[in-house]
Design a protein around this motif. Structure first.
Motif, PDB file in Angstrom:
ATOM      1  N   SER A  63       0.791  -1.306   0.005  1.00  0.00           N
ATOM      2  CA  SER A  63       0.070  -0.118  -0.081  1.00  0.00           C
ATOM      3  C   SER A  63       0.937   1.267   0.031  1.00  0.00           C
ATOM      4  O   SER A  63       1.299   1.646   0.944  1.00  0.00           O
ATOM      5  CB  SER A  63      -0.719   0.158   1.185  1.00  0.00           C
ATOM      6  OG  SER A  63      -1.546   1.304   1.342  1.00  0.00           O
ATOM      7  N   LYS A  64       0.949   1.766  -1.043  1.00  0.00           N
ATOM      8  CA  LYS A  64       1.784   3.110  -1.213  1.00  0.00           C
ATOM      9  C   LYS A  64       1.121   4.312  -0.455  1.00  0.00           C
ATOM     10  O   LYS A  64       1.623   5.083   0.297  1.00  0.00           O
ATOM     11  CB  LYS A  64       1.906   3.575  -2.729  1.00  0.00           C
ATOM     12  CG  LYS A  64       2.811   2.638  -3.469  1.00  0.00           C
ATOM     13  CD  LYS A  64       2.979   3.324  -4.931  1.00  0.00           C
ATOM     14  CE  LYS A  64       1.942   2.731  -5.691  1.00  0.00           C
ATOM     15  NZ  LYS A  64       2.006   3.050  -7.137  1.00  0.00           N
ATOM     16  N   TYR A  65      -0.201   3.908  -0.282  1.00  0.00           N
ATOM     17  CA  TYR A  65      -1.044   5.079   0.581  1.00  0.00           C
ATOM     18  C   TYR A  65      -0.459   4.778   1.943  1.00  0.00           C
ATOM     19  O   TYR A  65      -0.433   5.869   2.478  1.00  0.00           O
ATOM     20  CB  TYR A  65      -2.375   4.790   0.489  1.00  0.00           C
ATOM     21  CG  TYR A  65      -3.425   5.516   1.558  1.00  0.00           C
ATOM     22  CD1 TYR A  65      -3.645   7.020   1.449  1.00  0.00           C
ATOM     23  CD2 TYR A  65      -3.555   4.774   2.888  1.00  0.00           C
ATOM     24  CE1 TYR A  65      -4.268   7.488   2.349  1.00  0.00           C
ATOM     25  CE2 TYR A  65      -4.323   5.622   3.737  1.00  0.00           C
ATOM     26  CZ  TYR A  65      -4.790   6.843   3.477  1.00  0.00           C
ATOM     27  OH  TYR A  65      -5.365   7.412   4.345  1.00  0.00           O
ATOM     28  N   LEU A  66      -0.532   3.591   2.556  1.00  0.00           N
ATOM     29  CA  LEU A  66      -0.235   3.399   3.875  1.00  0.00           C
ATOM     30  C   LEU A  66       1.347   3.801   4.282  1.00  0.00           C
ATOM     31  O   LEU A  66       1.656   4.543   5.399  1.00  0.00           O
ATOM     32  CB  LEU A  66      -0.307   2.138   4.236  1.00  0.00           C
ATOM     33  CG  LEU A  66      -0.191   1.722   5.707  1.00  0.00           C
ATOM     34  CD1 LEU A  66      -1.170   2.679   6.446  1.00  0.00           C
ATOM     35  CD2 LEU A  66      -0.466   0.250   6.122  1.00  0.00           C
ATOM     36  N   LYS A  77       1.013   7.847   4.201  1.00  0.00           N
ATOM     37  CA  LYS A  77       0.497   8.254   5.350  1.00  0.00           C
ATOM     38  C   LYS A  77       1.409   8.129   6.507  1.00  0.00           C
ATOM     39  O   LYS A  77       1.323   9.021   7.455  1.00  0.00           O
ATOM     40  CB  LYS A  77      -0.905   7.140   5.696  1.00  0.00           C
ATOM     41  CG  LYS A  77      -1.605   7.587   6.882  1.00  0.00           C
ATOM     42  CD  LYS A  77      -2.701   6.654   6.974  1.00  0.00           C
ATOM     43  CE  LYS A  77      -3.593   6.943   8.151  1.00  0.00           C
ATOM     44  NZ  LYS A  77      -4.732   6.327   8.385  1.00  0.00           N
ATOM     45  N   GLU A 114       1.382   1.110  13.310  1.00  0.00           N
ATOM     46  CA  GLU A 114       0.536   0.193  12.611  1.00  0.00           C
ATOM     47  C   GLU A 114      -0.437  -0.241  13.404  1.00  0.00           C
ATOM     48  O   GLU A 114      -1.864  -0.274  12.670  1.00  0.00           O
ATOM     49  CB  GLU A 114       1.344  -1.079  12.143  1.00  0.00           C
ATOM     50  CG  GLU A 114       0.609  -1.850  11.222  1.00  0.00           C
ATOM     51  CD  GLU A 114       1.574  -2.966  10.496  1.00  0.00           C
ATOM     52  OE1 GLU A 114       1.145  -3.402   9.387  1.00  0.00           O
ATOM     53  OE2 GLU A 114       2.666  -3.291  11.179  1.00  0.00           O
ATOM     54  N   ASN A 155      -5.106   2.378  10.875  1.00  0.00           N
ATOM     55  CA  ASN A 155      -6.411   2.439  10.209  1.00  0.00           C
ATOM     56  C   ASN A 155      -7.434   3.552  10.625  1.00  0.00           C
ATOM     57  O   ASN A 155      -8.645   3.503  10.488  1.00  0.00           O
ATOM     58  CB  ASN A 155      -6.943   1.133  10.763  1.00  0.00           C
ATOM     59  CG  ASN A 155      -6.484  -0.056   9.920  1.00  0.00           C
ATOM     60  OD1 ASN A 155      -6.500  -0.161   8.706  1.00  0.00           O
ATOM     61  ND2 ASN A 155      -5.586  -0.826  10.441  1.00  0.00           N
ATOM     62  N   TRP A 163      -8.468  -3.174   7.801  1.00  0.00           N
ATOM     63  CA  TRP A 163      -7.689  -3.910   6.965  1.00  0.00           C
ATOM     64  C   TRP A 163      -6.458  -3.132   6.505  1.00  0.00           C
ATOM     65  O   TRP A 163      -5.652  -4.218   5.937  1.00  0.00           O
ATOM     66  CB  TRP A 163      -8.673  -4.023   5.623  1.00  0.00           C
ATOM     67  CG  TRP A 163      -8.726  -2.690   4.983  1.00  0.00           C
ATOM     68  CD1 TRP A 163      -9.582  -1.741   5.164  1.00  0.00           C
ATOM     69  CD2 TRP A 163      -7.844  -2.228   3.607  1.00  0.00           C
ATOM     70  NE1 TRP A 163      -9.684  -0.842   4.162  1.00  0.00           N
ATOM     71  CE2 TRP A 163      -8.590  -1.047   3.426  1.00  0.00           C
ATOM     72  CE3 TRP A 163      -6.773  -2.592   2.961  1.00  0.00           C
ATOM     73  CZ2 TRP A 163      -8.046  -0.111   2.542  1.00  0.00           C
ATOM     74  CZ3 TRP A 163      -6.263  -1.812   2.192  1.00  0.00           C
ATOM     75  CH2 TRP A 163      -6.863  -0.453   1.799  1.00  0.00           C
ATOM     76  N   LEU A 164      -5.788  -2.025   6.766  1.00  0.00           N
ATOM     77  CA  LEU A 164      -4.558  -1.696   6.391  1.00  0.00           C
ATOM     78  C   LEU A 164      -3.386  -2.231   7.401  1.00  0.00           C
ATOM     79  O   LEU A 164      -3.515  -2.216   8.443  1.00  0.00           O
ATOM     80  CB  LEU A 164      -4.496  -0.050   6.349  1.00  0.00           C
ATOM     81  CG  LEU A 164      -5.420   0.691   5.495  1.00  0.00           C
ATOM     82  CD1 LEU A 164      -5.532   2.087   5.678  1.00  0.00           C
ATOM     83  CD2 LEU A 164      -5.080   0.455   4.135  1.00  0.00           C
ATOM     84  N   THR A 184       3.103  -4.759   4.379  1.00  0.00           N
ATOM     85  CA  THR A 184       3.884  -5.792   4.102  1.00  0.00           C
ATOM     86  C   THR A 184       4.878  -5.932   4.943  1.00  0.00           C
ATOM     87  O   THR A 184       5.702  -4.926   5.596  1.00  0.00           O
ATOM     88  CB  THR A 184       4.309  -5.826   2.534  1.00  0.00           C
ATOM     89  OG1 THR A 184       5.342  -5.071   2.330  1.00  0.00           O
ATOM     90  CG2 THR A 184       2.827  -5.800   1.767  1.00  0.00           C
ATOM     91  N   GLU A 189       7.614  -3.808   3.432  1.00  0.00           N
ATOM     92  CA  GLU A 189       7.616  -2.290   3.722  1.00  0.00           C
ATOM     93  C   GLU A 189       7.986  -1.918   5.240  1.00  0.00           C
ATOM     94  O   GLU A 189       8.531  -1.150   5.417  1.00  0.00           O
ATOM     95  CB  GLU A 189       5.944  -1.856   3.499  1.00  0.00           C
ATOM     96  CG  GLU A 189       5.676  -2.030   2.238  1.00  0.00           C
ATOM     97  CD  GLU A 189       3.978  -1.838   2.024  1.00  0.00           C
ATOM     98  OE1 GLU A 189       3.716  -1.262   1.083  1.00  0.00           O
ATOM     99  OE2 GLU A 189       3.227  -2.316   2.854  1.00  0.00           O
ATOM    100  N   THR A 241      -0.776   7.395  -5.813  1.00  0.00           N
ATOM    101  CA  THR A 241      -1.320   6.561  -4.460  1.00  0.00           C
ATOM    102  C   THR A 241      -2.706   6.344  -5.160  1.00  0.00           C
ATOM    103  O   THR A 241      -3.204   7.048  -6.058  1.00  0.00           O
ATOM    104  CB  THR A 241      -1.323   7.060  -3.302  1.00  0.00           C
ATOM    105  OG1 THR A 241      -1.799   8.417  -3.302  1.00  0.00           O
ATOM    106  CG2 THR A 241      -0.101   7.338  -2.636  1.00  0.00           C
TER     107      THR A 241
END
Length: 120
Positions: free
Chosen positions: A2-5, A8, A35, A40, A53-54, A57, A60, A120
């Motif tokens: 998730s590039k968004y996460l 963020k 995290e 979330n 759900w976020l 990995t 990451e 993103t």
């Protein structure tokens, strides 16, 4: 992934001096805490809204814990978000003006266009 996460994380940690110091001193602890507690939540919103759900990995999480801005860039983290946070953490360790920024750029110099996708 998730590039968004990733973005963020970089954005929210950079805006809180206490989190910047925690990330500098105990990155594994801060990444795990963030995290679990912040990943979330709704960005810039303190109304209690959250998703479930976020998650980072393993790749990451490892790059964040290692402060590996090159790997973060490869994974799609925005270089300006990474640079501003890493300046806050590491510029103080250098004696020359722009020394950290030049080293940061030099470590990314091997990339040719097109760069990794940072959308993103």
């Amino acid at each position: 992934m998730s590039k968004y996460l990733l973005n963020k994380f970089l954005y929210t940690v950079d805006r809180d001096p206490e989190l910047v110091e925690r990330y500098r001193e105990t990155p594994g602890e801060l990444v795990s805490w963030w995290e679990a507690e912040r990943a979330n939540t709704v960005l810039n919103c303190i109304t209690g809204e959250a998703s479930t759900w976020l998650r980072f990995t393993d790749e990451e999480r490892d790059a964040l814990i290692a402060h590996d801005h090159v790997r973060l860039f490869e994974l799609g983290a925005h270089p300006f978000l990474t640079l501003t946070l890493f300046i806050a953490m590491f510029e103080r360790d250098n004696k020359e003006p722009l020394e950290y920024q030049k080293a940061f750029g030099a470590r990314l110099a091997h990339f040719d266009m097109p760069y990794p996708d940072i959308a993103t």
